[in-house]
Write a protein that holds these residues in place. Structure first.
Motif, PDB file in Angstrom:
ATOM      1  N   THR A 250       0.886  -1.295  -0.192  1.00 10.07           N
ATOM      2  CA  THR A 250       0.014  -0.108   0.137  1.00 10.07           C
ATOM      3  C   THR A 250       1.032   1.341   0.147  1.00 10.07           C
ATOM      4  O   THR A 250       1.788   1.514   0.775  1.00 10.07           O
ATOM      5  CB  THR A 250      -1.009  -0.058   1.120  1.00 10.07           C
ATOM      6  N   ASP A 251       0.737   1.981  -1.113  1.00  8.17           N
ATOM      7  CA  ASP A 251       1.442   3.306  -1.102  1.00  8.17           C
ATOM      8  C   ASP A 251       2.987   3.031  -1.109  1.00  8.17           C
ATOM      9  O   ASP A 251       3.619   3.767   0.122  1.00  8.17           O
ATOM     10  CB  ASP A 251       1.027   4.184  -0.143  1.00  8.17           C
ATOM     11  N   ASN A 252       3.563   2.013  -1.625  1.00  6.79           N
ATOM     12  CA  ASN A 252       5.290   1.778  -1.383  1.00  6.79           C
ATOM     13  C   ASN A 252       5.629   1.219   0.124  1.00  6.79           C
ATOM     14  O   ASN A 252       6.647   1.237   0.358  1.00  6.79           O
ATOM     15  CB  ASN A 252       5.892   3.164  -1.712  1.00  6.79           C
ATOM     16  N   THR A 253       4.419   0.805   0.769  1.00  8.97           N
ATOM     17  CA  THR A 253       4.579   0.261   2.153  1.00  8.97           C
ATOM     18  C   THR A 253       4.292  -1.279   1.943  1.00  8.97           C
ATOM     19  O   THR A 253       3.383  -1.679   1.336  1.00  8.97           O
ATOM     20  CB  THR A 253       4.024   1.036   3.234  1.00  8.97           C
ATOM     21  N   TYR A 254       5.232  -2.076   2.360  1.00 10.33           N
ATOM     22  CA  TYR A 254       5.049  -3.615   2.320  1.00 10.33           C
ATOM     23  C   TYR A 254       4.794  -3.828   3.921  1.00 10.33           C
ATOM     24  O   TYR A 254       5.767  -3.796   4.650  1.00 10.33           O
ATOM     25  CB  TYR A 254       6.197  -4.165   1.613  1.00 10.33           C
ATOM     26  N   ILE A 255       3.760  -4.721   3.867  1.00  5.90           N
ATOM     27  CA  ILE A 255       3.503  -5.416   5.552  1.00  5.90           C
ATOM     28  C   ILE A 255       3.193  -6.707   5.280  1.00  5.90           C
ATOM     29  O   ILE A 255       2.368  -7.209   4.187  1.00  5.90           O
ATOM     30  CB  ILE A 255       2.628  -4.338   6.091  1.00  5.90           C
ATOM     31  N   LEU A 256       3.273  -7.318   6.325  1.00  6.27           N
ATOM     32  CA  LEU A 256       2.720  -8.833   6.637  1.00  6.27           C
ATOM     33  C   LEU A 256       1.724  -8.703   7.802  1.00  6.27           C
ATOM     34  O   LEU A 256       2.372  -8.337   8.955  1.00  6.27           O
ATOM     35  CB  LEU A 256       3.786  -9.859   6.477  1.00  6.27           C
ATOM     36  N   GLU A 257       0.658  -9.029   8.115  1.00  3.94           N
ATOM     37  CA  GLU A 257      -0.088  -8.918   9.164  1.00  3.94           C
ATOM     38  C   GLU A 257       0.282 -10.288  10.031  1.00  3.94           C
ATOM     39  O   GLU A 257       0.701 -11.375   9.600  1.00  3.94           O
ATOM     40  CB  GLU A 257      -1.540  -9.080   8.982  1.00  3.94           C
ATOM     41  N   GLU A 258      -0.247 -10.314  11.393  1.00  2.00           N
ATOM     42  CA  GLU A 258       0.234 -11.511  12.042  1.00  2.00           C
ATOM     43  C   GLU A 258      -0.352 -12.931  11.473  1.00  2.00           C
ATOM     44  O   GLU A 258       0.496 -13.826  11.305  1.00  2.00           O
ATOM     45  CB  GLU A 258      -0.451 -11.271  13.419  1.00  2.00           C
ATOM     46  N   ALA A 259      -1.427 -12.682  10.776  1.00  2.00           N
ATOM     47  CA  ALA A 259      -2.133 -14.135  10.359  1.00  2.00           C
ATOM     48  C   ALA A 259      -1.419 -14.352   9.040  1.00  2.00           C
ATOM     49  O   ALA A 259      -1.486 -15.730   8.721  1.00  2.00           O
ATOM     50  CB  ALA A 259      -3.593 -13.679   9.648  1.00  2.00           C
ATOM     51  N   ASP A 260      -0.615 -13.574   8.494  1.00  2.00           N
ATOM     52  CA  ASP A 260       0.147 -13.891   7.210  1.00  2.00           C
ATOM     53  C   ASP A 260       1.488 -14.637   7.649  1.00  2.00           C
ATOM     54  O   ASP A 260       2.171 -15.345   6.787  1.00  2.00           O
ATOM     55  CB  ASP A 260       0.427 -12.874   6.423  1.00  2.00           C
ATOM     56  N   LEU A 261       1.856 -14.587   8.945  1.00  2.00           N
ATOM     57  CA  LEU A 261       3.222 -15.210   9.344  1.00  2.00           C
ATOM     58  C   LEU A 261       2.961 -16.674   9.671  1.00  2.00           C
ATOM     59  O   LEU A 261       4.062 -17.240  10.262  1.00  2.00           O
ATOM     60  CB  LEU A 261       3.776 -14.408  10.502  1.00  2.00           C
ATOM     61  N   THR A 262       1.663 -17.294   9.870  1.00  2.00           N
ATOM     62  CA  THR A 262       1.683 -18.547  10.440  1.00  2.00           C
ATOM     63  C   THR A 262       1.851 -19.811   9.238  1.00  2.00           C
ATOM     64  O   THR A 262       1.994 -20.839   9.785  1.00  2.00           O
ATOM     65  CB  THR A 262       0.331 -18.745  11.174  1.00  2.00           C
ATOM     66  N   GLU A 263       1.377 -19.499   8.163  1.00  2.00           N
ATOM     67  CA  GLU A 263       1.242 -20.486   7.043  1.00  2.00           C
ATOM     68  C   GLU A 263       1.899 -20.262   5.811  1.00  2.00           C
ATOM     69  O   GLU A 263       1.847 -19.227   5.321  1.00  2.00           O
ATOM     70  CB  GLU A 263      -0.437 -20.564   6.685  1.00  2.00           C
ATOM     71  N   VAL A 264       2.738 -21.423   5.379  1.00  2.00           N
ATOM     72  CA  VAL A 264       3.815 -21.400   4.404  1.00  2.00           C
ATOM     73  C   VAL A 264       3.195 -21.816   3.054  1.00  2.00           C
ATOM     74  O   VAL A 264       2.092 -22.857   2.997  1.00  2.00           O
ATOM     75  CB  VAL A 264       4.952 -22.128   4.696  1.00  2.00           C
ATOM     76  N   ASP A 265       3.137 -21.026   2.234  1.00  2.00           N
ATOM     77  CA  ASP A 265       2.708 -21.120   0.831  1.00  2.00           C
ATOM     78  C   ASP A 265       3.841 -21.794  -0.127  1.00  2.00           C
ATOM     79  O   ASP A 265       4.654 -21.261  -0.506  1.00  2.00           O
ATOM     80  CB  ASP A 265       2.223 -19.740   0.169  1.00  2.00           C
ATOM     81  N   GLU A 266       3.715 -23.117  -0.244  1.00  2.00           N
ATOM     82  CA  GLU A 266       4.839 -23.595  -0.829  1.00  2.00           C
ATOM     83  C   GLU A 266       4.959 -23.583  -2.455  1.00  2.00           C
ATOM     84  O   GLU A 266       6.114 -23.701  -2.910  1.00  2.00           O
ATOM     85  CB  GLU A 266       4.683 -25.376  -0.828  1.00  2.00           C
ATOM     86  N   GLU A 267       3.897 -22.737  -2.924  1.00  2.00           N
ATOM     87  CA  GLU A 267       4.210 -22.563  -4.451  1.00  2.00           C
ATOM     88  C   GLU A 267       5.021 -21.329  -4.504  1.00  2.00           C
ATOM     89  O   GLU A 267       5.689 -21.212  -5.514  1.00  2.00           O
ATOM     90  CB  GLU A 267       2.651 -21.985  -4.941  1.00  2.00           C
ATOM     91  N   LYS A 268       5.543 -20.474  -3.482  1.00  2.00           N
ATOM     92  CA  LYS A 268       6.076 -19.590  -3.757  1.00  2.00           C
ATOM     93  C   LYS A 268       7.655 -20.055  -3.929  1.00  2.00           C
ATOM     94  O   LYS A 268       8.481 -19.460  -4.468  1.00  2.00           O
ATOM     95  CB  LYS A 268       6.377 -18.781  -2.050  1.00  2.00           C
TER      96      LYS A 268
END
Length: 278
Positions: A250-268
């Motif tokens: 958002t507006d050149n700011t990159y963030i991860l919320e707490e919920a984003d840090l719990t599950e790994v996306d293996e497709e990455k």
């Protein structure tokens, strides 16, 4: 690669060695990862960087980082607890969010210490009972030990995305890619002040391309961010670093919320392969 090896690495670095916060925890991790890498590589170097007396910064290099054209790196340490979302490239804000956790936890302990003194320690000391007096002293020793931990920060228990998945990616890559033009680095202090990354950049050649993986395996979108577009405080210069992250932008700011840090996306993992052309 054999699936049994991958499962073993996942269990080890996402569970057994998921916290790499204290020097003791980092040392256990280093011993484990060196044992794993030595099964398929013999070009491993562990270097302790010169820093101030408070910081013991240890980097692990696989391949010749001084001569490699491409260096793929990530940090292996894990963060302190903090308030709010994780914001990439904003070291000052993250330090403030971490500081508030330390201050509040220390304040709670101080209040408990005052209550302990008023309602437990003083009444017992007035009895002149040696055994009870020793128990009071033991209570104070426990209190000051807990206070020192609170002041130094609390390790964050959720480390799958930040940054254990990146370690797993490097382990897989260094097992598959044996070209002398490509080297790998697991660096220290990525969650605090980029000392480890600075040390890596200090030894790579000016023309080498350094990729730095940070929390790339969340469910959020993958971004490739040139170092020149970040505010990471790297004294050696930012022109040689390309950050690979996953985040909400958002507006050149990159963030991860707490919920984003719990599950790994293996497709990455496959997506990063495409970025690096491995």
């Amino acid at each position: 690669m054999e699936s049994s090896i991958l499962k073993d690495w996942q269990f080890r670095y996402m569970h057994v060695f998921k916290k790499r916060y204290t020097n003791k925890q980092k040392t256990r991790f280093i011993k484990s990862v060196l044992s794993d890498i030595s099964q398929f590589r013999d070009d491993i170097t562990v270097t302790e960087l010169k820093s101030d007396k408070r910081h013991k910064v240890r980097n692990i290099y696989i391949g010749n980082v001084k001569k490699a054209d491409i260096v793929i790196s990530t940090y292996y340490d894990t963060p302190s607890k903090y308030f709010g979302n994780f914001q990439f490239f904003n070291t000052e804000k993250m330090q403030k969010q971490t500081l508030w956790v330390n201050v509040l936890s220390s304040l709670v302990l101080l209040i408990l210490g005052v209550l302990y003194t008023m309602y437990i320690a003083i009444p017992i000391l007035n009895q002149s009972n040696m055994l009870l007096t020793l128990l009071v002293v033991a209570g104070y020793l426990l209190f000051f030990w807990l206070l020192s931990i609170a002041a130094g920060g609390h390790p964050k228990p959720t480390t799958r995305v930040r940054n254990s998945a990146s370690i797993l990616y490097l382990l897989q890559s260094m097992n598959q890619v044996k070209s002398k033009k490509v080297a790998f680095a697991l660096v220290d202090y990525g969650c605090k002040n980029s000392y480890g990354l600075e040390g890596l950049l200090a030894v790579t050649k000016p023309t080498s391309q350094v990729y730095y993986l940070d929390s790339f395996a969340s469910k959020q979108e993958l971004f490739v961010v040139p170092g020149s577009e970040t505010d990471v405080p790297i004294k050696e210069g930012k022109r040689d670093v390309t950050f690979i992250i996953s985040a909400k932008k958002t507006d050149n700011t990159y963030i991860l919320e707490e919920a984003d840090l719990t599950e790994v996306d293996e497709e990455k993992f496959a997506q990063v392969d495409q970025v690096l052309k491995l």
